[in-house]
Design an enzyme around this catalytic site. Structure first.
Site, PDB file in Angstrom:
ATOM      1  N   ARG A 170      35.035-106.441  24.612  1.00 17.91           N
ATOM      2  CA  ARG A 170      34.665-106.299  26.025  1.00 17.91           C
ATOM      3  C   ARG A 170      33.756-107.444  26.462  1.00 17.91           C
ATOM      4  O   ARG A 170      33.922-108.007  27.531  1.00 17.91           O
ATOM      5  CB  ARG A 170      33.977-104.942  26.246  1.00 17.91           C
ATOM      6  N   ASP A 175      40.979-105.709  22.273  1.00 12.40           N
ATOM      7  CA  ASP A 175      41.031-104.625  23.255  1.00 12.40           C
ATOM      8  C   ASP A 175      41.760-105.137  24.488  1.00 12.40           C
ATOM      9  O   ASP A 175      42.263-106.262  24.503  1.00 12.40           O
ATOM     10  CB  ASP A 175      39.619-104.125  23.604  1.00 12.40           C
ATOM     11  N   HIS A 230      44.904 -99.831  24.069  1.00  9.04           N
ATOM     12  CA  HIS A 230      43.868-100.863  24.148  1.00  9.04           C
ATOM     13  C   HIS A 230      44.436-102.223  23.740  1.00  9.04           C
ATOM     14  O   HIS A 230      43.800-102.981  23.000  1.00  9.04           O
ATOM     15  CB  HIS A 230      42.673-100.482  23.274  1.00  9.04           C
ATOM     16  N   ASP A 254      43.121 -94.887  19.344  1.00  3.73           N
ATOM     17  CA  ASP A 254      42.517 -94.014  20.357  1.00  3.73           C
ATOM     18  C   ASP A 254      43.057 -94.331  21.744  1.00  3.73           C
ATOM     19  O   ASP A 254      43.564 -95.421  22.003  1.00  3.73           O
ATOM     20  CB  ASP A 254      41.000 -94.176  20.347  1.00  3.73           C
ATOM     21  N   GLU A 255      42.933 -93.360  22.622  1.00  7.72           N
ATOM     22  CA  GLU A 255      43.165 -93.532  24.057  1.00  7.72           C
ATOM     23  C   GLU A 255      44.433 -94.333  24.361  1.00  7.72           C
ATOM     24  O   GLU A 255      44.387 -95.369  25.025  1.00  7.72           O
ATOM     25  CB  GLU A 255      41.941 -94.204  24.699  1.00  7.72           C
ATOM     26  N   TRP A 311      35.159 -89.451  16.539  1.00  6.49           N
ATOM     27  CA  TRP A 311      34.283 -89.866  17.634  1.00  6.49           C
ATOM     28  C   TRP A 311      34.214 -88.850  18.760  1.00  6.49           C
ATOM     29  O   TRP A 311      33.201 -88.765  19.467  1.00  6.49           O
ATOM     30  CB  TRP A 311      34.717 -91.225  18.172  1.00  6.49           C
ATOM     31  N   TYR A 329      26.504 -92.985  19.572  1.00 10.71           N
ATOM     32  CA  TYR A 329      26.962 -93.975  20.559  1.00 10.71           C
ATOM     33  C   TYR A 329      25.750 -94.652  21.190  1.00 10.71           C
ATOM     34  O   TYR A 329      25.128 -94.139  22.120  1.00 10.71           O
ATOM     35  CB  TYR A 329      27.866 -93.315  21.608  1.00 10.71           C
ATOM     36  N   PHE A 330      25.449 -95.837  20.682  1.00  7.21           N
ATOM     37  CA  PHE A 330      24.257 -96.550  21.115  1.00  7.21           C
ATOM     38  C   PHE A 330      24.446 -97.255  22.463  1.00  7.21           C
ATOM     39  O   PHE A 330      23.509 -97.893  22.952  1.00  7.21           O
ATOM     40  CB  PHE A 330      23.820 -97.556  20.049  1.00  7.21           C
ATOM     41  N   ASP A 331      25.642 -97.139  23.049  1.00  4.73           N
ATOM     42  CA  ASP A 331      25.815 -97.645  24.414  1.00  4.73           C
ATOM     43  C   ASP A 331      25.359 -96.616  25.441  1.00  4.73           C
ATOM     44  O   ASP A 331      25.335 -96.914  26.646  1.00  4.73           O
ATOM     45  CB  ASP A 331      27.263 -98.056  24.673  1.00  4.73           C
ATOM     46  N   THR A 337      30.574-102.459  24.391  1.00  2.85           N
ATOM     47  CA  THR A 337      29.891-103.463  25.214  1.00  2.85           C
ATOM     48  C   THR A 337      30.419-103.602  26.637  1.00  2.85           C
ATOM     49  O   THR A 337      30.217-104.641  27.261  1.00  2.85           O
ATOM     50  CB  THR A 337      29.927-104.837  24.517  1.00  2.85           C
ATOM     51  N   GLU A 338      31.070-102.565  27.182  1.00  2.00           N
ATOM     52  CA  GLU A 338      31.469-102.677  28.588  1.00  2.00           C
ATOM     53  C   GLU A 338      30.284-103.057  29.473  1.00  2.00           C
ATOM     54  O   GLU A 338      30.400-103.900  30.358  1.00  2.00           O
ATOM     55  CB  GLU A 338      32.068-101.349  29.084  1.00  2.00           C
TER      56      GLU A 338
END
Length: 531
Positions: free
Chosen positions: A162, A191, A266, A328-329, A395, A420-422, A472-473
């Protein structure tokens, strides 16, 4: 027993070591480091002796000699392997400090390396300076430590897709991980918003996929008419030589890098570079906003071969056992409308698109297993059936980890609620940097136990450990990464290393206050306590 534990907690309260050692017994006196101190090693520990010299020289000005032995009466730091210490495992160690010498013993080099990290933390924080410091007594309190980790997988994750992160910062983060006895670095390299690893067979992955024309500014509201973009191209990638350098750097610090190549979702950056990988045939740009993208890889034989060719180059760069393939996703809208995907479902006798993704993942699992590697995927890989040899990274809470462990699969716990440290560090979000959301304070990280209570003992052995995620978005640069990761990574390090019965949050906070002085010297932009 409780009284003995309370006494032990009191006795070692003056030692600001993070993570807290399993057993620590203070002794009388101190060891003083001088220019006359000699480092002695056996042949297997010689590189560690040289590393300790390099650690100590900049601040002290002492270029300590590394020898096989020291004359009687000469103060020494002795580092040796000991085959009788097998009960301490691959990463355990004994560290004994007396007035005359420092003795480090370990079953394997990794354990001796972690003893060095403890020794560094027993010295004054100025030891981390990279220039001579005057007026400091380089003393180590006398102590006996026997230590080993609770979990084998103690990880730190970095999303470099990101927002691209420079090579030198990646190395700094690896150094910080090693200082805290973390031993896995999960490197999210691809991604929708960027492809960050050079693949020689497919040069457009970095020529095109590594660059997006602009980036969303601020939060992504549901009303797209309010979106603003910065108009600035963003990108970058790691050459294969860069990666070899980082892998060697990590290996010297006993950190295994786990690369992640996302598939089938992604993947818009890859599709932007090679449109034939997509489902629509359209040319698409590298994505410029956040969230879950509808563009996913098609399930053709050619795409399977493409991804396996990519993984072949990845395996040539990363010697570690684990290769992460995301999973994922991955929205199935395009597969539902794709004649190719629907034909594949019919031909294979599959039930639905989830089973088609499982089939896709199994092809990667078979390929990696045939090359002596192990596939890791986010917990969505459970849907449609789990690949036989896969490790599941849980997750979306802990349920995926429980299901996988009960099925006999190894698990790495990574729930957003605790790792999740974001996420925001304070409920007062107006005084914090913009974040993706959530709320994860320091005490919540420290309270986490990676082993779900629902697991029986024979199931719990499949929980390899856990790791902290830095997506990191909303984290555009290294200094913001540091602010979001520290000191929460310090808390998680103690969760993963220290025995449960030795954990004590008030004591951790006291030790952390001293530890932050070390991080300040190391130029870590940590979030201050109490802010």
């Amino acid at each position: 027993m409780l009284a003995a534990l309370a006494l032990a907690l009191t006795l070692d309260s003056g030692f600001a070591v993070i993570p807290r050692p399993a057993h620590l017994t203070p002794k009388a006196g101190t060891f003083t480091l001088t220019g006359a101190t000699v480092i002695t090693t056996d042949p297997a520990s010689r590189a560690l002796g040289a590393m300790l010299t390099d650690y100590l020289f900049p601040a002290t000005g002492f270029r300590l000699a590394v020898r096989s032995s020291a004359p009687a009466g000469v103060p020494a730091i002795s580092i040796r392997l000991d085959t009788t210490l097998g009960t301490l495992g691959e990463e355990g160690y004994r560290l004994d400090v007396s007035r005359a010498r420092v003795t480090i013993r370990a079953y394997r080099p990794a354990g001796a390396f972690y003893a060095l990290q403890t020794l560094r933390q027993l010295l004054p924080p100025e030891i981390f300076r990279q220039a001579p410091v005057t007026g400091v007594a380089w003393v180590v309190p006398a102590v006996a430590i026997e230590d080993a980790p609770r979990f084998a997988w103690r990880g730190m994750h970095l999303d470099a897709a990101r927002h691209f992160m420079p090579k030198e910062f990646v190395k700094k983060l690896i150094d910080l991980a090693a200082l805290h006895k973390l031993n896995r670095f999960h490197w999210h390299l691809t991604d929708d918003q960027g492809w960050r690893i050079e693949i020689k067979q497919y040069p457009r992955l970095t020529q095109v996929g590594a660059w997006r024309r602009q980036t969303l500014v601020g939060r992504q509201d549901h009303d797209s008419t309010t979106w603003r973009f910065d108009g600035q191209p963003h990108g970058g990638f790691y050459t294969q030589d860069d990666i070899r350098e980082i892998v060697a750097y990590a290996r010297a610090r006993f950190v295994t890098i786990v690369p992640e190549i996302e598939m089938p979702g992604h993947s818009q950056a890859a599709i932007a570079a090679y449109p034939e990988l997509g489902n629509t045939g359209d040319t698409v740009p590298v994505w410029t906003r956040w969230g879950v993208d509808e563009n996913i890889l098609n399930p053709s034989d050619a795409t399977i071969q493409f991804e396996q060719n990519v993984l072949s180059e990845v395996m040539g760069l990363f010697p570690g056992r684990w290769i992460h393939v995301g999973g994922d996703e991955a929205p199935k809208t395009q597969w539902k409308a794709s004649p190719l995907a629907q034909g594949r479902i019919r031909d294979l006798g599959l039930k639905d698109e989830d089973e088609l993704q499982s089939w896709f993942t199994r092809r990667m699992d078979e390929f990696l297993t045939a090359h002596g590697r192990t596939l890791v995927g986010w917990d969505e890989i459970l849907q449609g059936g789990l690949a036989p040899n896969a490790v599941v990274m849980s997750w979306r809470g802990i349920d995926g980890g429980i299901i996988a462990a009960r099925a006999g699969h190894d698990v790495v716990m990574a729930p957003g609620s605790h790792t999740y440290f974001d996420h925001y560090q304070s409920a007062d979000t107006g005084n914090e940097p913009l974040a993706i959301g959530g709320f994860l304070p320091l005490d919540t990280v420290y309270a986490y136990d990676p082993v779900p209570a629902a697991l029986a003992a024979d199931e719990a052995r499949h929980v390899l450990g856990a790791q902290g995620q830095v997506w990191t978005e909303y984290i555009p640069d290294p200094k913001r990464v540091e602010y979001m990761a520290f000191p929460r990574a310090c808390a998680l390090a103690e969760v993963l290393w220290t025995p449960v019965e030795r954990k004590d949050y008030p004591d951790f906070r006291r030790r952390l206050a001293a530890h932050l002085a070390r991080l300040a010297v190391l130029d870590v932009n940590y979030r201050p306590l109490g802010s």
